[in-house]
Design an enzyme around this catalytic site. Structure first.
Site, mmCIF file in Angstrom:
data_model
loop_
_atom_site.group_PDB
_atom_site.id
_atom_site.type_symbol
_atom_site.label_atom_id
_atom_site.label_comp_id
_atom_site.label_asym_id
_atom_site.label_seq_id
_atom_site.Cartn_x
_atom_site.Cartn_y
_atom_site.Cartn_z
ATOM 1 N N THR A 9 47.885 5.052 1.475
ATOM 2 C CA THR A 9 48.716 4.723 2.622
ATOM 3 C C THR A 9 49.729 3.655 2.246
ATOM 4 O O THR A 9 49.528 2.892 1.305
ATOM 5 C CB THR A 9 47.863 4.212 3.791
ATOM 6 N N GLU A 42 45.877 9.661 7.711
ATOM 7 C CA GLU A 42 44.445 9.882 7.843
ATOM 8 C C GLU A 42 44.077 11.151 8.620
ATOM 9 O O GLU A 42 42.894 11.461 8.769
ATOM 10 C CB GLU A 42 43.796 8.669 8.538
ATOM 11 N N LYS A 57 54.269 -7.927 24.657
ATOM 12 C CA LYS A 57 53.791 -8.413 25.960
ATOM 13 C C LYS A 57 54.637 -9.606 26.372
ATOM 14 O O LYS A 57 54.577 -10.665 25.763
ATOM 15 C CB LYS A 57 52.313 -8.813 25.893
#
Length: 556
Positions: free
Chosen positions: A190, A337, A453
């Site tokens: 990855t 994955e 956020k």
């Protein structure tokens, strides 16, 4: 009580799901079909099978056997396609080396994989010279070239042989036996994450089931966003990255004409599309943008090109631009994955399909094409809250995408703790935030780590990037959260202008403020003027995704 298991007569062949089985039908019905490398080297499927046998014989004479790991460093070539089959068909493991990561990371992956043989394009010899001393157990080096000359002796590396020369002296009569379908077939690493790259492995069974499930999905629509036996396939996702999304295996299984472009050069890709009559490809959004830019003002006809987009979000603006050039573009969803394809944004039959046929430029058509889509067969895809309960299918309630399928990786190579975290609760956790629509379409909202956020509200960086990208003069953008004492976090936009554009901070803010006024987005999603910054170039990962990790490091 009778035995519930199916019994077989002693002479029955219990057909194992091995990579070699993907060749059976192709050789039976498409032996004369063509494979070309850059439009220069051409041979048939029958020749492919012959060379697969020769490659296996060559590797066997070099000590490769069941359980050996063979690494490959190359661009998208016929040699790579041969290794996709020959190496796993021997019971060995194919390790596709990501040549775009740093030399230090390449050395790490070669060491971590335990590769005993390395097939490398001669172009990468200087890079290998840099890292050879840091390899714990240097592999046997086989060098491949794009001409018929033998390897130059100028390199200080211990080159064992030349690929083509040794191949020509090897027998094609290698016998590929049967073995357990759960045997490891492929390994890759990855990218774009923190820490060292993580190895992802797939068995023969997983590779074959992924090919079957994806092919069934791609072939199921009546028209549009589909793949069929008359298509001409050219990968534009590197063969070293997640097996080019598994598509080369599917193309061979279906007996398609295959065009392998080598290193991705815009003009070459566009020329091959035209001269080889390519009809199906796949790539990340940045490559699609590169192709559209390369074709601008030229006589390239892009119509009739079906293009599956993944890796990162397909923006509505880029989707419209591709549709305007006649490209049937649609999104796919997955990750390293997951095989990788677990969902495709194909139109369902009925009214929506009719509307799409009537006008592929409609807002609804664009919206659908940019979604992750609907799960492919055998994929259990859920969008769940923190308690692993399914969120409502209302197109608004957000949750994490979790998955089960027979072709998902079962864990990371040599990393048990990371593997357990990946599979917490018996589902593979994608770390993607999404909403589920009533008709089963999944729409990715953001990565968990990228959601901002601010002011008590959640802001999707993907949504804001898409809106900024629609501002005339903007080439691409990235939105990240930066710390703010009052609001916790605030969005910051990094923007790249199109060449010759004078788009300003004020123009971008006016666009976003108008959308906030219309209640399209929250007012907290609009960055302050001081937090809209223009860059000359956007940092990308090795596979063309926006590298937000580097952007955050730069901001910090």
């Amino acid at each position: 009580m009778p035995d519930p298991l199916v019994t077989a007569t002693p002479s029955a062949y219990d057909y194992p799901l091995l990579v070699k089985q993907l060749l059976v039908n192709a050789l039976a019905v498409s032996a004369k079909q063509q494979i070309t490398y850059r439009g220069e080297t051409r041979y048939s499927y029958a020749d492919l099978r012959r060379r697969i046998g020769q490659l296996a014989s060559m590797l066997s004479s070099s000590g490769v056997k069941a359980g050996t790991t063979v690494a490959v460093m190359d661009w998208d070539s016929h040699r790579y396609l041969e290794s996709y089959f020959a190496v796993p068909m021997m019971g060995a493991t194919l390790f596709t080396v990501n040549v775009r990561i740093s030399p230090k990371q390449i050395a790490y992956t070669l060491n971590d994989s335990g590769a005993q043989v390395l097939i490398a394009n001669a172009e990468f010899l200087p890079l290998l010279e840099q890292i050879w001393g840091s390899l714990a157990h240097p592999p046997l080096l086989i060098v491949a070239r794009d001409d018929d000359c033998s390897v130059e002796t100028a390199s200080s590396l211990p080159v064992a042989c030349d690929y083509e020369l040794r191949l020509s002296m090897s027998s094609s009569d290698f016998v590929f036996g049967d073995f357990d379908e759960r045997t490891r077939a492929v390994l890759f690493y990855t990218t774009g994450t923190t820490g060292d790259p993580k190895g992802v492995t797939y068995s023969h069974r997983q590779v074959v089931l992924h090919a079957l499930a994806t092919a069934a999905t791609l072939a199921s629509p009546r028209e549009g966003q589909r793949l069929h036996r008359e298509d001409v396939y050219m990968p534009i996702t590197p063969m070293f990255h997640v097996l080019a999304w598994g598509m080369p295996y599917i193309a061979v299984m279906l007996g398609l004409k295959i065009v392998l472009p080598g290193r991705y050069e815009p003009h070459l890709l566009l020329r091959l599309k035209q001269t080889e009559q390519v009809t199906f490809s796949h790539c990340v959004p940045t490559i699609l943008q590169m192709l559209l830019d390369g074709a601008r003002g030229d006589s390239f006809d892009l119509s009739g090109w079906k293009m599956m987009i993944g890796g990162s979000a397909l923006s509505p603006g880029l989707c419209r631009a591709a549709l305007d050039r006649g490209i049937d573009v649609f999104a796919g969803y997955g990750m390293s994955e997951t095989g990788p394809i677990v969902a495709l944004s194909q139109f369902p039959p009925g009214a929506m399909h009719a509307e799409a046929d009537k006008d592929a430029g409609t807002d609804e058509s664009v919206r659908r094409r940019c979604m992750a889509g609907r799960p492919v067969p055998m994929v259990d895809l859920r969008v769940v809250d923190g308690d692993m309960c399914d969120v409502p299918r209302d197109g608004r309630t957000q949750g994490e995408v979790v998955l089960r399928a027979p072709f998902l990786t079962l864990g990371y190579h040599g990393k048990p703790e990371a593997s357990e975290a990946l599979w917490a609760g018996g589902y593979l956790h994608s770390q993607d935030v999404a909403v589920m629509h009533p008709d089963g379409y999944v729409q990715i909202v953001d990565r968990i780590k990228d959601v901002i956020k601010t002011g008590g509200e959640w802001v999707s960086s993907i949504e804001i990037e898409a809106l900024i990208n629609e501002v005339p003069g903007v080439q691409e953008s990235a939105v990240i959260g930066v710390k703010d004492e009052r609001w916790g976090e605030r969005p910051m936009a990094l923007v790249v202008r199109r060449p010759g554009s004078a788009v300003s901070v004020a123009t971008i803010r006016q666009r976003l403020l108008a959308l906030a006024e219309a209640s399209r987005i929250s007012r907290y999603a609009v960055p302050e003027a001081t937090r809209i910054v223009f860059l000359d170039e956007m940092p990308k990962t090795s596979v063309g995704k926006l590298d937000k990790k580097r952007l955050r490091e730069w901001i910090d």
